[in-house]
Enzyme design. Structure first.
Site, mmCIF file in Angstrom:
data_model
loop_
_atom_site.group_PDB
_atom_site.id
_atom_site.type_symbol
_atom_site.label_atom_id
_atom_site.label_comp_id
_atom_site.label_asym_id
_atom_site.label_seq_id
_atom_site.Cartn_x
_atom_site.Cartn_y
_atom_site.Cartn_z
ATOM 1 N N CYS A 1 0.890 -1.347 0.056
ATOM 2 C CA CYS A 1 -0.274 -0.095 0.113
ATOM 3 C C CYS A 1 0.877 1.231 -0.088
ATOM 4 O O CYS A 1 1.887 1.465 -1.070
ATOM 5 C CB CYS A 1 -0.875 0.032 1.173
ATOM 6 N N GLN A 2 0.701 2.214 0.938
ATOM 7 C CA GLN A 2 1.677 3.323 1.115
ATOM 8 C C GLN A 2 2.826 2.795 2.171
ATOM 9 O O GLN A 2 3.829 3.352 1.879
ATOM 10 C CB GLN A 2 0.675 4.459 1.551
ATOM 11 N N THR A 3 2.387 2.323 3.072
ATOM 12 C CA THR A 3 3.543 1.968 4.282
ATOM 13 C C THR A 3 3.124 0.564 4.877
ATOM 14 O O THR A 3 4.005 0.281 5.730
ATOM 15 C CB THR A 3 3.202 2.957 5.266
ATOM 16 N N HIS A 4 2.753 -0.321 4.019
ATOM 17 C CA HIS A 4 2.481 -1.889 4.390
ATOM 18 C C HIS A 4 1.722 -1.751 5.770
ATOM 19 O O HIS A 4 2.054 -2.698 6.395
ATOM 20 C CB HIS A 4 3.859 -2.473 4.498
ATOM 21 N N HIS A 5 0.806 -1.039 5.753
ATOM 22 C CA HIS A 5 -0.209 -1.116 6.810
ATOM 23 C C HIS A 5 -1.650 -1.714 6.250
ATOM 24 O O HIS A 5 -1.923 -2.769 6.699
ATOM 25 C CB HIS A 5 -0.558 0.250 7.494
ATOM 26 N N ARG A 6 -2.245 -1.117 5.336
ATOM 27 C CA ARG A 6 -3.407 -1.391 4.930
ATOM 28 C C ARG A 6 -3.032 -2.830 3.964
ATOM 29 O O ARG A 6 -3.870 -3.682 4.203
ATOM 30 C CB ARG A 6 -3.960 -0.508 3.676
ATOM 31 N N SER A 7 -1.748 -3.155 3.766
ATOM 32 C CA SER A 7 -1.431 -4.294 2.956
ATOM 33 C C SER A 7 -1.318 -5.537 3.899
ATOM 34 O O SER A 7 -1.010 -6.536 3.404
ATOM 35 C CB SER A 7 -0.478 -4.236 1.932
#
Length: 271
Positions: free
Chosen positions: A230-236
């Site tokens: 994602c943007q920071t590998h939080h959502r992903s």
């Protein structure tokens, strides 16, 4: 016998409540300090989600250094025979990222509470304000590269027939209409399926039951290596977790995510 041995990766609130007193359980709460103080699942230990990230621009989602992870997991009472159950209150992003970290440290026994605290509360299950006793100091960890795709790794795999890049950001970010880095757009060949689209709001943010078929339609299939970001590998974190739960054999999180890719001068971009 192991109380958790018969359970799948994704478990339900009833499964967890029946096992809250299991000696092997390490229950991890990734909500917020305020939410945890208000009431948490009995026995849960709070982890500030930001501690799962490096936190430094332009790519705050990169993996923290080993020393920080050794401190974090020491506080949790980490031991090889432990069984982790992880939850948050947002549908699985932070919990999934924590599961990625468990893969990084080589911990193979873990579960995600489907729907997290939202599902637990929807079933009127008990909460506690008690704080677990301190677990101990730092532990020695060995870190593994396999769960993670670096920028260079992904650059070397672009265009491969057996690669599926799962972009968990919003469609606006994917199309370059909402830009959160020096460059907008997406990694060439990436498929967009936003993380929230994988949740079922009518079932307390549980993972939607038709997710396997939806991914099949998008070409995100078990025969491919899945790299999600994602943007920071939080959502992903959620999309990483889902691919693992579906039994996909080759799954990696791109921890640098768009924060790294979109701010690097030499990375290709599609709109």
């Amino acid at each position: 016998m192991d109380d958790f041995a018969s359970l799948p990766l994704v478990i339900e609130p009833a499964d967890l409540q029946a096992r809250l007193s299991a000696p092997e359980l390490i229950l991890v709460d990734l909500t917020s300090a305020a939410r945890y103080a208000e009431g948490h699942i009995p026995g849960a230990r709070f982890v500030d989600p930001k501690r799962t990230q490096l936190g430094q621009p332009p790519a705050p989602g990169l993996q923290p250094p080993r020393e920080q992870l050794e401190s974090l997991f020491g506080e949790l009472g980490h031991r090889p025979e432990a069984v982790y159950v992880v939850y948050d209150d947002e549908g699985g992003g932070w919990a999934g990222r924590f599961i990625w970290l468990l893969d990084v440290i080589g911990q193979q026994r873990y579960h995600y509470l489907n729907g997290g605290l939202t599902a637990w509360l929807a079933e009127d299950r008990p909460l506690s304000r008690e704080l677990p006793a301190p677990a101990g100091g730092p532990v020695a960890l060995s870190l593994h590269d396999e769960p993670t795709a670096s920028r260079d790794y992904l650059l070397g795999r672009l265009g491969a027939a057996d690669l599926a890049i799962w972009d968990a950001r919003s469609p606006q970010e994917y199309r370059g209409e909402k830009v959160l880095a020096a460059k907008g757009g997406h990694i060439p060949g990436a498929v967009n399926f936003e993380w929230t689209a994988a949740m079922d709001p009518s079932r307390a943010l549980r993972i939607r039951t038709d997710i396997a078929g939806r991914l099949e339609e998008l070409g995100i299939t078990p025969d491919k290596e899945i790299v999600t970001h994602c943007q920071t590998h939080h959502r992903s974190g959620l999309t990483y977790l889902i691919a693992k739960a579906l039994g996909y054999p080759r799954v990696k999180g791109y921890a640098g995510s768009w924060g790294e890719w979109g701010n690097h001068p030499d990375t290709p971009v599609e709109l």
